[in-house]
Design a protein around this motif. Structure first.
Motif, PDB file in Angstrom:
ATOM      1  N   VAL A   1       0.840  -1.195   0.000  1.00 30.38           N
ATOM      2  CA  VAL A   1       0.000   0.000   0.000  1.00 30.38           C
ATOM      3  C   VAL A   1       0.878   1.248   0.000  1.00 30.38           C
ATOM      4  CG1 VAL A   1      -2.028  -1.049   1.031  1.00 30.38           C
ATOM      5  CG2 VAL A   1      -0.247  -0.183   2.526  1.00 30.38           C
ATOM      6  N   LEU A   2       0.565   2.157  -0.916  1.00 30.20           N
ATOM      7  CA  LEU A   2       1.273   3.432  -1.004  1.00 30.20           C
ATOM      8  C   LEU A   2       0.329   4.542  -0.575  1.00 30.20           C
ATOM      9  CD1 LEU A   2       3.023   3.174  -4.503  1.00 30.20           C
ATOM     10  CD2 LEU A   2       3.788   2.233  -2.312  1.00 30.20           C
ATOM     11  N   GLY A   3       0.751   5.360   0.388  1.00 28.31           N
ATOM     12  CA  GLY A   3      -0.025   6.545   0.730  1.00 28.31           C
ATOM     13  C   GLY A   3       0.071   7.581  -0.380  1.00 28.31           C
ATOM     14  N   GLY A   4      -0.686   8.655  -0.254  1.00 28.21           N
ATOM     15  CA  GLY A   4      -0.670   9.691  -1.273  1.00 28.21           C
ATOM     16  C   GLY A   4       0.684  10.357  -1.412  1.00 28.21           C
ATOM     17  N   HIS A   5       0.978  10.818  -2.625  1.00 26.16           N
ATOM     18  CA  HIS A   5       2.152  11.637  -2.925  1.00 26.16           C
ATOM     19  C   HIS A   5       3.478  10.880  -2.785  1.00 26.16           C
ATOM     20  CE1 HIS A   5      -0.611  15.135  -2.623  1.00 26.16           C
ATOM     21  NE2 HIS A   5      -1.078  14.515  -1.558  1.00 26.16           N
ATOM     22  N   VAL A   6       3.450   9.564  -2.801  1.00 25.95           N
ATOM     23  CA  VAL A   6       4.691   8.791  -2.722  1.00 25.95           C
ATOM     24  C   VAL A   6       5.401   8.840  -4.075  1.00 25.95           C
ATOM     25  CG1 VAL A   6       5.613   6.435  -2.545  1.00 25.95           C
ATOM     26  CG2 VAL A   6       3.941   7.268  -0.878  1.00 25.95           C
ATOM     27  N   GLN A   7       6.717   8.977  -4.035  1.00 22.30           N
ATOM     28  CA  GLN A   7       7.533   8.970  -5.255  1.00 22.30           C
ATOM     29  C   GLN A   7       8.468   7.768  -5.218  1.00 22.30           C
ATOM     30  OE1 GLN A   7       9.731  12.614  -6.329  1.00 22.30           O
ATOM     31  NE2 GLN A   7      11.503  11.311  -6.797  1.00 22.30           N
ATOM     32  N   ILE A   8       8.399   6.936  -6.258  1.00 27.03           N
ATOM     33  CA  ILE A   8       9.271   5.767  -6.364  1.00 27.03           C
ATOM     34  C   ILE A   8      10.031   5.862  -7.672  1.00 27.03           C
ATOM     35  CG2 ILE A   8       9.376   3.255  -6.430  1.00 27.03           C
ATOM     36  CD1 ILE A   8       6.880   3.118  -4.792  1.00 27.03           C
TER      37      ILE A   8
ATOM     38  N   GLN B   1       2.637   8.479   3.284  1.00 22.33           N
ATOM     39  CA  GLN B   1       2.488   9.557   2.302  1.00 22.33           C
ATOM     40  C   GLN B   1       3.704  10.473   2.299  1.00 22.33           C
ATOM     41  OE1 GLN B   1      -0.961  11.875   3.221  1.00 22.33           O
ATOM     42  NE2 GLN B   1      -0.283  12.416   5.277  1.00 22.33           N
ATOM     43  N   PHE B   2       4.033  10.986   1.111  1.00 16.92           N
ATOM     44  CA  PHE B   2       5.132  11.916   0.852  1.00 16.92           C
ATOM     45  C   PHE B   2       6.524  11.279   0.953  1.00 16.92           C
ATOM     46  CE2 PHE B   2       1.690  14.831   2.092  1.00 16.92           C
ATOM     47  CZ  PHE B   2       1.668  15.655   0.975  1.00 16.92           C
ATOM     48  N   VAL B   3       6.601   9.974   1.152  1.00 19.21           N
ATOM     49  CA  VAL B   3       7.901   9.308   1.184  1.00 19.21           C
ATOM     50  C   VAL B   3       8.474   9.211  -0.225  1.00 19.21           C
ATOM     51  CG1 VAL B   3       8.934   6.993   1.440  1.00 19.21           C
ATOM     52  CG2 VAL B   3       7.697   8.031   3.334  1.00 19.21           C
ATOM     53  N   ARG B   4       9.808   9.283  -0.322  1.00 14.18           N
ATOM     54  CA  ARG B   4      10.509   9.085  -1.593  1.00 14.18           C
ATOM     55  C   ARG B   4      11.347   7.805  -1.505  1.00 14.18           C
ATOM     56  NH1 ARG B   4      14.522  13.267  -2.571  1.00 14.18           N
ATOM     57  NH2 ARG B   4      14.809  13.150  -0.322  1.00 14.18           N
ATOM     58  N   ILE B   5      11.239   6.976  -2.537  1.00 12.18           N
ATOM     59  CA  ILE B   5      12.044   5.764  -2.637  1.00 12.18           C
ATOM     60  C   ILE B   5      12.986   5.956  -3.817  1.00 12.18           C
ATOM     61  CG2 ILE B   5      12.038   3.257  -2.885  1.00 12.18           C
ATOM     62  CD1 ILE B   5      10.531   4.168  -0.418  1.00 12.18           C
ATOM     63  N   GLY B   6      14.292   5.926  -3.566  1.00 11.27           N
ATOM     64  CA  GLY B   6      15.269   6.240  -4.601  1.00 11.27           C
ATOM     65  C   GLY B   6      15.440   5.146  -5.645  1.00 11.27           C
TER      66      GLY B   6
ATOM     67  N   VAL C   1       6.749  -6.714   4.409  1.00 15.60           N
ATOM     68  CA  VAL C   1       6.102  -6.344   5.673  1.00 15.60           C
ATOM     69  C   VAL C   1       6.892  -5.231   6.376  1.00 15.60           C
ATOM     70  CG1 VAL C   1       4.851  -7.321   7.634  1.00 15.60           C
ATOM     71  CG2 VAL C   1       5.573  -8.824   5.801  1.00 15.60           C
ATOM     72  N   THR C   2       7.359  -4.273   5.581  1.00  7.45           N
ATOM     73  CA  THR C   2       8.138  -3.156   6.114  1.00  7.45           C
ATOM     74  C   THR C   2       7.290  -1.891   6.105  1.00  7.45           C
ATOM     75  OG1 THR C   2      10.274  -4.071   5.438  1.00  7.45           O
ATOM     76  CG2 THR C   2      10.152  -1.691   5.693  1.00  7.45           C
ATOM     77  N   GLY C   3       7.302  -1.158   7.207  1.00  5.24           N
ATOM     78  CA  GLY C   3       6.620   0.126   7.272  1.00  5.24           C
ATOM     79  C   GLY C   3       7.622   1.246   7.041  1.00  5.24           C
ATOM     80  N   VAL C   4       7.455   1.980   5.951  1.00  9.82           N
ATOM     81  CA  VAL C   4       8.437   3.007   5.561  1.00  9.82           C
ATOM     82  C   VAL C   4       7.842   4.385   5.826  1.00  9.82           C
ATOM     83  CG1 VAL C   4       9.915   3.864   3.711  1.00  9.82           C
ATOM     84  CG2 VAL C   4       9.287   1.441   3.775  1.00  9.82           C
ATOM     85  N   GLU C   5       8.446   5.093   6.771  1.00  9.76           N
ATOM     86  CA  GLU C   5       7.958   6.418   7.147  1.00  9.76           C
ATOM     87  C   GLU C   5       8.877   7.541   6.678  1.00  9.76           C
ATOM     88  OE1 GLU C   5       5.596   5.633  11.266  1.00  9.76           O
ATOM     89  OE2 GLU C   5       7.783   5.567  11.395  1.00  9.76           O
ATOM     90  N   SER C   6      10.046   7.181   6.137  1.00 10.81           N
ATOM     91  CA  SER C   6      11.032   8.176   5.721  1.00 10.81           C
ATOM     92  C   SER C   6      11.632   7.768   4.388  1.00 10.81           C
ATOM     93  CB  SER C   6      12.132   8.317   6.785  1.00 10.81           C
ATOM     94  OG  SER C   6      11.572   8.644   8.046  1.00 10.81           O
ATOM     95  N   ASP C   7      12.426   8.654   3.800  1.00 14.64           N
ATOM     96  CA  ASP C   7      12.965   8.450   2.461  1.00 14.64           C
ATOM     97  C   ASP C   7      14.061   7.382   2.440  1.00 14.64           C
ATOM     98  OD1 ASP C   7      11.294  10.525   1.814  1.00 14.64           O
ATOM     99  OD2 ASP C   7      12.886  12.026   1.664  1.00 14.64           O
ATOM    100  N   VAL C   8      14.110   6.630   1.338  1.00 15.47           N
ATOM    101  CA  VAL C   8      15.105   5.576   1.153  1.00 15.47           C
ATOM    102  C   VAL C   8      16.067   6.002   0.043  1.00 15.47           C
ATOM    103  CG1 VAL C   8      15.478   3.143   0.610  1.00 15.47           C
ATOM    104  CG2 VAL C   8      13.396   3.848   1.827  1.00 15.47           C
TER     105      VAL C   8
END
Length: 277
Positions: free
Chosen positions: A138-145, A159-164, A172-179
């Motif tokens: 599941v991707l929250g709004g405004h996610v950039q991958i 939401q608003f997280v960036r994945i590089g 099963v990982t909860g991502v709250e910050s940019d990768v």
């Protein structure tokens, strides 16, 4: 390729634009503002609505829904968009919502992506090319991958997280910050555990460059930060020593871009990741 095959039970609204060589299977529904480019396949029970573009040769499996209204209480029916790239595969029960006026007004998925069963791509998300999203993500709004990233099963992206570029998000990982680009994260609350070595090796990165990337990672994210300078100083050292290398430039540029979420913090390495490194 010039002939379309449209099942009698499919409903295609007046105004929809359908290219050549398109297959629209049983019980599909296509809205009036939809553009379906050449070679697209809607297998069965697919709903496409809104100002949506389905790129050439993309494929949509049963019960996927594309371009429906976002789950945002601020949305009041504005003509926002959803754009899917060429040759992307969308599997069963995937939901991709169109953008919002308060965002950039568009949700986009690049070319040659694979979105597996039951994934959700929320409003105003932007996925690059060759991205793989595994089941139940599941991707929250405004996610950039960015291009070539991998998000494993049942991960949740805030939401608003960036994945590089070419980053790996474990299952099963909860991502709250940019990768960071080429980074690998894992955990109930994601922690950076290394680089995505498997992707780097499979994509022809030579040992010399792998060695440089290990050094960059160790400079930026040392295991014992008490023995090192603050992060800004470590970043400056990396710029001076390795900033001429393209993949390092990508990491530096990603870190220096404005962010609403900050960077994922470093966590304990995983033995299997260490072995791959």
């Amino acid at each position: 390729m010039s002939e379309n095959e449209i099942h009698p039970s499919a409903v295609i609204a007046v105004g929809a634009k359908v290219g050549r060589g398109v297959y629209i299977g049983p019980w599909c529904s296509v809205g009036p503002d939809v553009v379906i480019e050449d070679g697209v396949r809607l297998i069965a029970n697919v709903i496409v609505d809104g100002h949506t573009i389905l790129g050439k040769d993309s494929v949509y499996y049963p019960f996927s829904t594309i371009g429906l209204a976002p789950q945002d209480l601020k949305y009041k029916g504005e003509p926002t968009r959803c754009v899917i790239g060429s040759r992307t595969i969308v599997r069963e029960q995937v939901t991709i919502h169109r953008g919002t006026e308060s965002g950039e007004g568009v949700t986009s998925v690049g070319s040659d992506c694979l979105l597996m069963v039951n994934a959700h791509i929320a409003h105003d998300c932007h996925l690059g090319d060759r991205v793989i999203i595994v089941n139940n993500v599941v991707l929250g709004g405004h996610v950039q991958i960015d291009d070539d990233a991998r998000v494993m099963g049942s991960a949740a992206i805030h939401q608003f997280v960036r994945i590089g570029k070419a980053a790996l998000v474990g299952g099963v990982t909860g991502v709250e910050s940019d990768v960071i680009p080429y980074g690998s994260v894992l955990g109930n609350r994601a922690r950076l555990v290394g680089m995505h070595w498997i992707w780097l090796k499979r994509n022809g990165v030579q040992n010399e460059e792998l060695h440089v990337l290990r050094n960059v990672y160790r400079h930026l994210f040392p295991r014992d930060e008490d023995q090192h300078a603050v992060f800004e100083d470590r970043l400056q050292i990396v710029k001076e020593k390795f900033g001429h290398i393209e993949k390092v430039q990508q990491i530096i540029s990603f870190i220096e871009q404005p962010s609403r979420r900050g960077l994922v913090k470093v966590g304990r390495s995983i033995s299997s990741s260490e072995k791959e490194g």
